[in-house]
Design a protein around this motif. Sequence first.
Motif, mmCIF file in Angstrom:
data_model
loop_
_atom_site.group_PDB
_atom_site.id
_atom_site.type_symbol
_atom_site.label_atom_id
_atom_site.label_comp_id
_atom_site.label_asym_id
_atom_site.label_seq_id
_atom_site.Cartn_x
_atom_site.Cartn_y
_atom_site.Cartn_z
ATOM 1 N N UNK A 42 0.838 -1.299 -0.631
ATOM 2 C CA UNK A 42 -0.253 0.140 0.215
ATOM 3 C C UNK A 42 1.049 1.102 0.417
ATOM 4 N N UNK A 43 0.951 1.856 -1.241
ATOM 5 C CA UNK A 43 1.373 3.167 -0.738
ATOM 6 C C UNK A 43 2.692 3.133 -1.659
ATOM 7 N N UNK A 44 2.959 1.900 -2.786
ATOM 8 C CA UNK A 44 4.538 1.927 -2.949
ATOM 9 C C UNK A 44 3.905 2.620 -4.534
ATOM 10 N N UNK A 45 5.294 2.989 -4.624
ATOM 11 C CA UNK A 45 5.782 4.110 -5.328
ATOM 12 C C UNK A 45 5.414 3.587 -7.256
ATOM 13 N N UNK A 46 4.886 4.048 -7.915
ATOM 14 C CA UNK A 46 4.431 3.029 -8.618
ATOM 15 C C UNK A 46 5.961 3.411 -9.989
ATOM 16 N N UNK A 47 6.187 4.078 -10.000
ATOM 17 C CA UNK A 47 6.918 4.720 -10.798
ATOM 18 C C UNK A 47 8.344 4.093 -10.514
ATOM 19 N N UNK A 48 8.791 3.170 -9.262
ATOM 20 C CA UNK A 48 9.276 2.358 -9.081
ATOM 21 C C UNK A 48 8.907 0.500 -9.235
ATOM 22 N N UNK A 49 7.825 0.526 -8.664
ATOM 23 C CA UNK A 49 7.231 -0.842 -9.835
ATOM 24 C C UNK A 49 7.502 -1.137 -10.713
ATOM 25 N N UNK A 50 7.289 -0.063 -11.871
ATOM 26 C CA UNK A 50 7.429 0.652 -13.231
ATOM 27 C C UNK A 50 9.167 0.156 -13.695
ATOM 28 N N UNK A 51 9.932 0.661 -12.711
ATOM 29 C CA UNK A 51 11.223 0.565 -13.540
ATOM 30 C C UNK A 51 11.526 -0.664 -12.988
ATOM 31 N N UNK A 52 11.013 -1.478 -12.031
ATOM 32 C CA UNK A 52 11.298 -2.355 -11.723
ATOM 33 C C UNK A 52 11.110 -3.864 -12.703
ATOM 34 N N UNK A 53 10.129 -3.628 -12.936
ATOM 35 C CA UNK A 53 9.345 -4.380 -13.977
ATOM 36 C C UNK A 53 10.269 -4.612 -15.464
ATOM 37 N N UNK A 54 10.268 -3.179 -15.773
ATOM 38 C CA UNK A 54 11.291 -3.011 -17.009
ATOM 39 C C UNK A 54 12.852 -3.199 -16.988
ATOM 40 N N UNK A 55 13.478 -2.914 -15.893
ATOM 41 C CA UNK A 55 14.721 -3.500 -15.569
ATOM 42 C C UNK A 55 14.606 -4.909 -15.813
ATOM 43 N N UNK A 56 14.140 -5.802 -14.554
ATOM 44 C CA UNK A 56 13.519 -7.217 -14.757
ATOM 45 C C UNK A 56 13.680 -7.939 -16.188
ATOM 46 N N UNK A 57 13.214 -7.313 -17.015
ATOM 47 C CA UNK A 57 12.479 -7.259 -18.663
ATOM 48 C C UNK A 57 14.243 -7.557 -19.481
ATOM 49 N N UNK A 58 14.402 -6.357 -18.980
ATOM 50 C CA UNK A 58 15.417 -5.893 -19.606
ATOM 51 C C UNK A 58 16.840 -6.937 -19.915
ATOM 52 N N UNK A 59 17.451 -7.349 -18.550
ATOM 53 C CA UNK A 59 17.458 -8.169 -17.869
ATOM 54 C C UNK A 59 17.764 -9.859 -18.664
ATOM 55 N N UNK A 60 16.442 -10.265 -18.152
ATOM 56 C CA UNK A 60 15.790 -11.621 -18.455
ATOM 57 C C UNK A 60 16.084 -11.595 -20.030
ATOM 58 N N UNK A 61 15.261 -10.711 -20.594
ATOM 59 C CA UNK A 61 15.922 -11.096 -21.652
ATOM 60 C C UNK A 61 17.520 -10.803 -22.852
ATOM 61 N N UNK A 62 17.844 -10.026 -22.094
ATOM 62 C CA UNK A 62 19.655 -10.003 -22.681
ATOM 63 C C UNK A 62 20.072 -11.291 -21.469
ATOM 64 N N UNK A 63 19.895 -12.032 -20.844
ATOM 65 C CA UNK A 63 20.091 -13.179 -20.271
ATOM 66 C C UNK A 63 20.153 -14.422 -21.028
#
Length: 169
Positions: A42-63
């Motif tokens: 509750x109250x989490x910063x949505x921009x941080x959630x989106x950043x983590x999602x994008x970072x994870x997707x980028x890294x997984x695909x590169x791996x």
Amino acid sequence: MKASVTFTKENATKHGKRLMALALYRRGKSFIGAAVLLERQLGADRYVVLHLLCQGAEIILKALLLLLDYEKYIKQQRRHGHDLNRVVAVAIKAFGLHPMRPNLAQEVQALNNFYSRHLLRYDGLHDILIDPASIESNRVFRRIVAVLRIAERELTKSAGSSRLQGSQP
């Protein structure tokens, strides 16, 4: 006089390169896991959630690309940078997948507009002008979960066949 050896990605063995790619893959999974956990807060910063999602997707695909052909894709990583569109396009071609459906492609593009310019990490006018809840991400979340399921199944198979051939997993 001491002899010294410098260890780099370039002089790693095939097994070492696989281990580095698997470590990168695990790191990407951790970013996705962190995004999921934070999203539930509750109250989490949505921009941080989106950043983590994008970072994870980028890294997984590169791996996954490195696991497919380390020598070929390690040279391309810097060129891809943090551009999700570019990394996704390379992965689609490398794995012989169908193009993204328009709604998914649109969502990736919208996320990439923020992510590639580091707007999900840093402050700016977007913080007061754009409600981060208005940035769609459900399709990307679902797709990256599907990618992880398939990758886990394939990695388990390849680890099993490596053991059968007498080599290390």
